[in-house]
Enzyme design. Structure first.
Site, PDB file in Angstrom:
ATOM      1  CG  HIS A 120      -7.729   1.064   7.725  1.00 46.89           C
ATOM      2  ND1 HIS A 120      -6.557   1.800   7.803  1.00 46.89           N
ATOM      3  CD2 HIS A 120      -7.544   0.204   6.705  1.00 46.89           C
ATOM      4  CE1 HIS A 120      -5.723   1.385   6.876  1.00 46.89           C
ATOM      5  NE2 HIS A 120      -6.294   0.418   6.196  1.00 46.89           N
ATOM      6  CG  ASN A 128      -2.217   0.780   0.958  1.00 46.45           C
ATOM      7  OD1 ASN A 128      -2.419   1.342  -0.122  1.00 46.45           O
ATOM      8  ND2 ASN A 128      -3.083   0.833   1.958  1.00 46.45           N
TER       9      ASN A 128
END
Length: 464
Positions: free
Chosen positions: A351, A315
């Site tokens: 998140h 990521n």
């Protein structure tokens, strides 16, 4: 007509229909990129923006139906903030607050105890994109000497148009799963600057196909192996009845194969960006680079024995975004550890609202802290340095890699199971071995340093 076909495809592959829609949407980016290259490359910027907007909205409608309005509202509000608030701290804070609160409200009202593919999934990508846009616009009003190199490259000299903001937000190569990219890079794409052949479509077909092939391989590995390691098995009595070593190895393999769903989507999406030209990254040592949108370093991901190496390979663009817009902007705190903790806290909230995210990112911080201390010990100790450089290192590497893979899967348990009752059940079944391992390591490392590092070197280290 499409719905029955998707249902049959979902049944034959054994995957949920939303997951099938998502991977088809990522793959359709390749035909979109070809349309752009063949028919729209020389068209005016307005035409290109409209193509990106329409294609992105079509993907949003295909996956989330009428809920696409959530993204449209946030993009339009962000444009108004840029226009009405200008290059002000108020504008940045307002953008940050609105976009994060909208995302968190989405998490709250759509939350379940399972991993669902819903409108909040691409919206978390969009949230970073729009917050970053506000920061980059603000940076455009500063003196270059006040900016880091990354911030200077991304700074916007003028307010973008409505079409630019919507085209940037809905670009088919990054709308659903990323990667993150800046408005400046998007503007360069539309103005035909991102090419190795000035004035012509880039020679990026082969690099794009290489990433597609690699992404498809990762997707195949996920499809083949992940059914043998389902999340749900971790919560069964059968798993709890297995020997301790079996439970640990299962977590290792489950974590390894589970990550391939992210790896495959990111690498395939990177291929779309490369094909369109957004992945062009200039020339290094006489070779044209296509890694501007790289979200994965797959070789490093597979071979590194270090937790830091895995984080550096995984990521990448999101981590770079967090470094540029959170970590580096907290320099005024005067403490890197505090900035690091604040950055991880932001990523945790970004998140989602489940307790599992808090546990995962706090565990990541603790693991990285212990690993850095262990690396420093190896470098400072003549005995450990010689062992690391000896012919015994392949054996050391295997042991290190086993520990690395096991305790990479360990923090992912709460990340994927979300809720307190589930991750606590799994951690209890393995006796919190990850927490204990790193706590013991943290406590004994200072004593190992006293034993293995000569006094002279320890004194020099303290003086430094």
């Amino acid at each position: 007509m499409a719905a029955p076909l998707l249902e049959k495809l979902s049944e034959s592959l054994g995957s949920p229909e939303p997951a099938i829609r998502l991977i088809l949407s990522v793959l359709i980016g390749y035909p979109f990129a070809l349309v752009y290259r063949w028919f729209l490359f020389y068209q005016p910027a307005t035409v290109v923006h409209l193509f990106h907007i329409c294609s992105g909205l079509a993907l949003a409608a295909f996956n989330f139906g009428s809920q696409l309005y959530h993204s449209a509202v946030c993009v339009f509000v962000q444009f108004l903030m840029l226009r009405l608030m200008g290059r002000t701290v108020t504008g940045v804070l307002s953008s940050f607050t609105f976009q994060m609160l909208y995302l968190l409200a989405g998490y709250y009202y759509t939350a379940t105890e399972e991993y669902d593919i819903k409108w909040t999934m691409p919206h978390c990508v969009l949230t970073l994109k729009l917050i970053g846009l506000a920061f980059d616009f603000y940076d455009g009003g500063k003196e270059p000497s006040q900016l880091s190199a990354d911030q200077a490259k991304a700074a916007l000299p003028s307010v973008p148009t409505l079409l630019e903001v919507f085209g940037f937000s809905y670009f088919y190569g990054g709308f659903l799963v990323g990667p993150q990219f800046t408005m400046r890079n998007y503007q360069k794409l539309v103005s035909r600057e991102l090419t190795d052949c000035p004035g012509k479509p880039p020679n990026s077909v082969v690099p794009a196909l290489k990433r597609f092939a690699l992404g498809f391989l990762c997707l195949a590995m996920y499809a083949i192996f992940s059914p043998s390691f389902p999340d749900t098995y971790l919560l069964t009595d059968e798993y709890e009845a297995q020997p301790f070593w079996y439970r640990c190895v299962f977590i290792l393999l489950w974590g390894k194969f589970m990550l391939y769903k992210y790896v495959s989507c990111w690498v395939i999406a990177e291929g779309v960006c490369i094909l369109a030209g957004l992945g062009y990254n200039g020339v290094v040592n006489g070779k044209h680079q296509w890694d501007a949108c790289a979200n994965m370093k797959v070789w490093l991901f597979e071979t590194t024995p270090l937790f830091g190496g895995t984080i550096a390979s995984f990521n990448i663009n999101t981590n770079a975004w967090a470094a540029r817009h959170v970590f580096k902007r907290l320099k005024f705190l005067g403490n890197k550890t505090l900035s690091h903790v604040a950055t991880l806290l932001f990523l945790t909230i970004w998140h989602g609202l489940h307790s599992g995210y808090i546990l995962c990112f706090s565990m990541e911080f603790f693991i990285i802290t212990v690993e850095r201390q262990a690396q420093a010990l190896v470098l400072d100790s003549p005995l450990l340095t010689s062992l690391a450089n000896s012919h015994f290192y392949p054996f050391v590497y295997i042991v290190q890699q086993f520990i690395h893979w096991l305790f990479m899967g360990y923090p992912l348990v709460p990340f994927c199971l979300f809720t307190y009752d589930k991750w606590l059940k799994v951690y209890s079944s393995v006796y919190f071995c990850g927490h204990l391992f790193f706590l013991v390591a943290y406590l004994i490392l200072p004593f190992l340093r006293i034993t293995l590092v000569p006094k002279k070197d320890r004194r020099e280290k303290k003086q430094d």
